[in-house]
Design an enzyme around this catalytic site. Structure first.
Site, short mmCIF file in Angstrom:
data_model
loop_
_atom_site.label_atom_id
_atom_site.label_comp_id
_atom_site.label_asym_id
_atom_site.label_seq_id
_atom_site.Cartn_x
_atom_site.Cartn_y
_atom_site.Cartn_z
N GLN A 1 26.27 18.67 22.33
CA GLN A 1 25.74 17.53 23.07
C GLN A 1 26.48 17.33 24.40
O GLN A 1 26.68 16.22 24.85
CB GLN A 1 25.86 16.27 22.21
N CYS A 2 26.84 18.41 25.02
CA CYS A 2 27.63 18.40 26.25
C CYS A 2 26.75 18.81 27.43
O CYS A 2 25.77 19.53 27.27
CB CYS A 2 28.80 19.40 26.08
N GLY A 3 27.14 18.39 28.61
CA GLY A 3 26.42 18.81 29.82
C GLY A 3 26.47 20.31 30.06
O GLY A 3 25.65 20.85 30.79
#
Length: 179
Positions: free
Chosen positions: A59-61
């Site tokens: 769920q990271c950029g």
């Protein structure tokens, strides 16, 4: 005299063989695969290969880097190379179940390279792979998608921040120089 020389040669060959088979510290562990019960002995699986070890988060950029990591893996895997992913929630961006993380990796991004079970990558409870990487390189991941190139002997030969694209010339040249 001949027997003594022969025994010495045999002993030397055996000790050389034992040294050649000793496992590099960075690979000296067994890890569970992501969202599975299957265990992987890292030494058996990766000894003698060039590796790109990456701490990941679903769920990271930077999660989109999975596509480029997969490209690297496919491009060099036949030359003794592998990408190995280690999901971590140390930066609070891999929340939820391992099943959810596996869905992002395998279904959303089509990852085929080995993904290990979620673990800590820094601090007192760090995965032994990352403890050894930090010991060798002096670089602890400051965010998700830190990348470490490990040579065939188990030495960290390159460290790259999250913002460095997996297919950048910086990373690919280190990989190619070690293949």
């Amino acid at each position: 005299m001949i027997n003594s020389v022969l025994m010495l040669l045999i002993a030397s060959a055996l000790s050389s063989s034992a040294l050649a088979k000793s496992c590099p510290e960075v690979l000296d562990s067994t890890q569970r695969k992501l969202n599975a019960v299957e265990q992987v002995n890292l030494c058996d699986e990766f000894q003698g290969k060039v590796l790109l070890v990456v701490n990941t988060a679903s769920q990271c950029g930077f999660t989109g880097q999975f596509e480029q990591l997969e490209q690297l893996h496919k491009k060099y895997q036949d030359q003794g190379f592998a990408v190995v992913g280690f999901p971590s929630n140390d930066f609070n961006q891999d929340r939820g179940s391992e099943e959810k993380t596996a869905k992002v990796c395998y279904l959303d991004f089509g990852v085929t390279f080995p993904m290990m079970a979620r673990s800590s990558i820094k601090g007192a409870k760090a995965n032994p792979v990352f403890t050894e990487i930090a010991r060798q390189s002096g670089v602890v991941p400051r965010w998700n998608f830190y990348k470490y190139v490990i040579d065939r002997e188990g030495n960290v030969v390159g460290t790259f921040a999250s913002s460095t694209s997996p297919v950048s010339q910086d990373i690919t040249s280190v990989i190619e120089n070690n293949l």
